[in-house]
Design a protein around this motif. Structure first.
Motif, PDB file in Angstrom:
ATOM      1  N   SER A  90       0.826  -1.211   0.000  1.00 19.17           N
ATOM      2  CA  SER A  90       0.000   0.000   0.000  1.00 19.17           C
ATOM      3  C   SER A  90       0.860   1.260   0.000  1.00 19.17           C
ATOM      4  CB  SER A  90      -0.987   0.000   1.167  1.00 19.17           C
ATOM      5  OG  SER A  90      -0.320  -0.022   2.394  1.00 19.17           O
ATOM      6  N   TRP A  91       2.009   1.241   0.698  1.00 16.65           N
ATOM      7  CA  TRP A  91       2.872   2.421   0.658  1.00 16.65           C
ATOM      8  C   TRP A  91       3.364   2.664  -0.769  1.00 16.65           C
ATOM      9  CZ3 TRP A  91       7.614   4.016  -0.910  1.00 16.65           C
ATOM     10  CH2 TRP A  91       7.996   5.285  -0.493  1.00 16.65           C
ATOM     11  N   PHE A  92       3.800   1.610  -1.456  1.00 18.55           N
ATOM     12  CA  PHE A  92       4.285   1.782  -2.830  1.00 18.55           C
ATOM     13  C   PHE A  92       3.164   2.212  -3.771  1.00 18.55           C
ATOM     14  CE2 PHE A  92       7.884  -0.944  -1.391  1.00 18.55           C
ATOM     15  CZ  PHE A  92       8.894  -0.042  -1.706  1.00 18.55           C
ATOM     16  N   ILE A  93       1.950   1.722  -3.561  1.00 17.19           N
ATOM     17  CA  ILE A  93       0.818   2.155  -4.394  1.00 17.19           C
ATOM     18  C   ILE A  93       0.523   3.627  -4.160  1.00 17.19           C
ATOM     19  CG2 ILE A  93      -1.682   1.909  -4.708  1.00 17.19           C
ATOM     20  CD1 ILE A  93      -1.265  -1.126  -4.384  1.00 17.19           C
ATOM     21  N   TYR A  94       0.517   4.040  -2.903  1.00 18.23           N
ATOM     22  CA  TYR A  94       0.320   5.461  -2.609  1.00 18.23           C
ATOM     23  C   TYR A  94       1.395   6.299  -3.298  1.00 18.23           C
ATOM     24  CZ  TYR A  94      -3.443   5.367   0.832  1.00 18.23           C
ATOM     25  OH  TYR A  94      -4.658   5.260   1.448  1.00 18.23           O
ATOM     26  N   LYS A  95       2.614   5.823  -3.310  1.00 17.22           N
ATOM     27  CA  LYS A  95       3.714   6.561  -3.947  1.00 17.22           C
ATOM     28  C   LYS A  95       3.521   6.616  -5.461  1.00 17.22           C
ATOM     29  CE  LYS A  95       7.529   8.700  -3.070  1.00 17.22           C
ATOM     30  NZ  LYS A  95       7.477   9.976  -2.400  1.00 17.22           N
ATOM     31  N   LEU A  96       3.085   5.498  -6.052  1.00 20.36           N
ATOM     32  CA  LEU A  96       2.876   5.457  -7.499  1.00 20.36           C
ATOM     33  C   LEU A  96       1.768   6.407  -7.953  1.00 20.36           C
ATOM     34  CD1 LEU A  96       3.212   1.669  -8.351  1.00 20.36           C
ATOM     35  CD2 LEU A  96       4.717   3.507  -9.075  1.00 20.36           C
TER      36      LEU A  96
ATOM     37  N   ASP B 208      11.238   6.144   4.393  1.00 20.80           N
ATOM     38  CA  ASP B 208       9.929   5.569   4.084  1.00 20.80           C
ATOM     39  C   ASP B 208      10.012   4.428   3.064  1.00 20.80           C
ATOM     40  OD1 ASP B 208       8.694   7.174   5.913  1.00 20.80           O
ATOM     41  OD2 ASP B 208       7.843   8.564   4.463  1.00 20.80           O
ATOM     42  N   PRO B 209      10.734   4.592   1.943  1.00 15.76           N
ATOM     43  CA  PRO B 209      10.845   3.450   1.020  1.00 15.76           C
ATOM     44  C   PRO B 209      11.573   2.258   1.640  1.00 15.76           C
ATOM     45  CG  PRO B 209      11.630   5.451  -0.048  1.00 15.76           C
ATOM     46  CD  PRO B 209      11.341   5.793   1.373  1.00 15.76           C
ATOM     47  N   LEU B 210      12.544   2.533   2.493  1.00 17.52           N
ATOM     48  CA  LEU B 210      13.266   1.453   3.168  1.00 17.52           C
ATOM     49  C   LEU B 210      12.344   0.689   4.111  1.00 17.52           C
ATOM     50  CD1 LEU B 210      16.000   0.078   3.593  1.00 17.52           C
ATOM     51  CD2 LEU B 210      16.453   1.730   5.395  1.00 17.52           C
ATOM     52  N   ILE B 211      11.518   1.405   4.848  1.00 16.23           N
ATOM     53  CA  ILE B 211      10.553   0.756   5.744  1.00 16.23           C
ATOM     54  C   ILE B 211       9.549  -0.050   4.939  1.00 16.23           C
ATOM     55  CG2 ILE B 211       8.624   1.206   7.334  1.00 16.23           C
ATOM     56  CD1 ILE B 211      10.283   3.520   8.467  1.00 16.23           C
ATOM     57  N   ALA B 212       9.033   0.539   3.862  1.00 13.69           N
ATOM     58  CA  ALA B 212       8.049  -0.164   3.036  1.00 13.69           C
ATOM     59  C   ALA B 212       8.654  -1.425   2.409  1.00 13.69           C
ATOM     60  CB  ALA B 212       7.518   0.763   1.943  1.00 13.69           C
ATOM     61  N   ALA B 213       9.885  -1.333   1.914  1.00 14.11           N
ATOM     62  CA  ALA B 213      10.533  -2.505   1.322  1.00 14.11           C
ATOM     63  C   ALA B 213      10.805  -3.574   2.373  1.00 14.11           C
ATOM     64  CB  ALA B 213      11.839  -2.084   0.640  1.00 14.11           C
ATOM     65  N   THR B 214      11.196  -3.153   3.561  1.00 19.99           N
ATOM     66  CA  THR B 214      11.420  -4.107   4.651  1.00 19.99           C
ATOM     67  C   THR B 214      10.128  -4.811   5.016  1.00 19.99           C
ATOM     68  OG1 THR B 214      13.225  -2.760   5.505  1.00 19.99           O
ATOM     69  CG2 THR B 214      12.268  -4.361   7.016  1.00 19.99           C
ATOM     70  N   CYS B 215       9.043  -4.065   5.114  1.00 19.64           N
ATOM     71  CA  CYS B 215       7.739  -4.673   5.400  1.00 19.64           C
ATOM     72  C   CYS B 215       7.354  -5.664   4.321  1.00 19.64           C
ATOM     73  CB  CYS B 215       6.655  -3.591   5.506  1.00 19.64           C
ATOM     74  SG  CYS B 215       6.741  -2.571   6.964  1.00 19.64           S
ATOM     75  N   LEU B 216       7.516  -5.266   3.073  1.00 23.42           N
ATOM     76  CA  LEU B 216       7.125  -6.117   1.952  1.00 23.42           C
ATOM     77  C   LEU B 216       7.951  -7.397   1.909  1.00 23.42           C
ATOM     78  CD1 LEU B 216       5.367  -6.467  -0.549  1.00 23.42           C
ATOM     79  CD2 LEU B 216       7.047  -5.145  -1.829  1.00 23.42           C
ATOM     80  N   VAL B 217       9.248  -7.278   1.970  1.00 23.19           N
ATOM     81  CA  VAL B 217      10.128  -8.448   1.887  1.00 23.19           C
ATOM     82  C   VAL B 217       9.946  -9.344   3.114  1.00 23.19           C
ATOM     83  CG1 VAL B 217      12.540  -9.194   1.873  1.00 23.19           C
ATOM     84  CG2 VAL B 217      11.808  -7.349   0.374  1.00 23.19           C
ATOM     85  N   GLY B 218       9.950  -8.755   4.304  1.00 19.58           N
ATOM     86  CA  GLY B 218       9.773  -9.547   5.515  1.00 19.58           C
ATOM     87  C   GLY B 218       8.433 -10.249   5.544  1.00 19.58           C
ATOM     88  N   GLY B 219       7.385  -9.552   5.135  1.00 23.84           N
ATOM     89  CA  GLY B 219       6.056 -10.157   5.085  1.00 23.84           C
ATOM     90  C   GLY B 219       5.971 -11.288   4.089  1.00 23.84           C
ATOM     91  N   LEU B 220       6.549 -11.092   2.895  1.00 22.54           N
ATOM     92  CA  LEU B 220       6.543 -12.158   1.886  1.00 22.54           C
ATOM     93  C   LEU B 220       7.308 -13.381   2.367  1.00 22.54           C
ATOM     94  CD1 LEU B 220       7.017 -10.112  -1.413  1.00 22.54           C
ATOM     95  CD2 LEU B 220       4.990 -11.407  -0.712  1.00 22.54           C
ATOM     96  N   LEU B 221       8.433 -13.166   3.024  1.00 24.52           N
ATOM     97  CA  LEU B 221       9.210 -14.289   3.536  1.00 24.52           C
ATOM     98  C   LEU B 221       8.449 -15.044   4.625  1.00 24.52           C
ATOM     99  CD1 LEU B 221      12.750 -12.671   3.616  1.00 24.52           C
ATOM    100  CD2 LEU B 221      12.009 -14.552   2.156  1.00 24.52           C
TER     101      LEU B 221
END
Length: 134
Positions: free
Chosen positions: A22-28, A56-69
């Motif tokens: 959702s953070w990346f979608i908001y950014k897009l 913010d992008p670092l937090i969003a990427a961490t959330c995304l990668v950690g969640g997917l894993l």
């Protein structure tokens, strides 16, 4: 117990995937990320993080990668390890800056439970060199 572990792991992982996506979608779509009202100290630090353009992008990427894993049983311990610093920061942020210690404690408590349930994967970290292996 395995069903409860699976459900907890999947819900926790999906929550963080949702936050990251959702953070990346908001950014897009060039729409500001919605934040709840915060005390002045908390607002100052979140505004500084957002203004830097890096955190913010670092937090969003961490959330995304950690969640997917976390969604895959084999990679769940790596997801836990990736999310641990972020969730610790969430705990500290809420305890010391927002005063909303319940929200931070829930995040941290659920991660602690997941860590305990996957403790066998972390055992080599604590016993490194104890067996005399290479």
């Amino acid at each position: 117990m395995q069903i409860a572990t699976l459900i907890l792991r999947l819900l926790y992982g999906l929550f963080y995937v949702y936050i990251g996506v959702s953070w990346f979608i908001y950014k897009l779509i060039d729409k500001p990320w919605v934040t709840p009202p915060e005390p002045p100290l908390a607002k100052a630090i979140t505004s500084a993080f957002t203004a830097s353009g890096v955190v913010d992008p670092l937090i969003a990427a961490t959330c995304l990668v950690g969640g997917l894993l976390l969604l895959v049983r084999r990679t769940a311990p790596l997801g836990i390890a990736i999310l641990a610093p972020l969730v610790s920061g969430i705990l500290l942020f809420h305890v010391f800056l927002t005063g909303n210690w319940v929200w931070g404690t829930i995040h941290f408590g659920l991660l602690a439970v997941l860590t305990w349930l996957h403790r066998s994967a972390f055992r080599p970290l604590w016993s490194y060199g104890a067996t005399g292996g290479a």
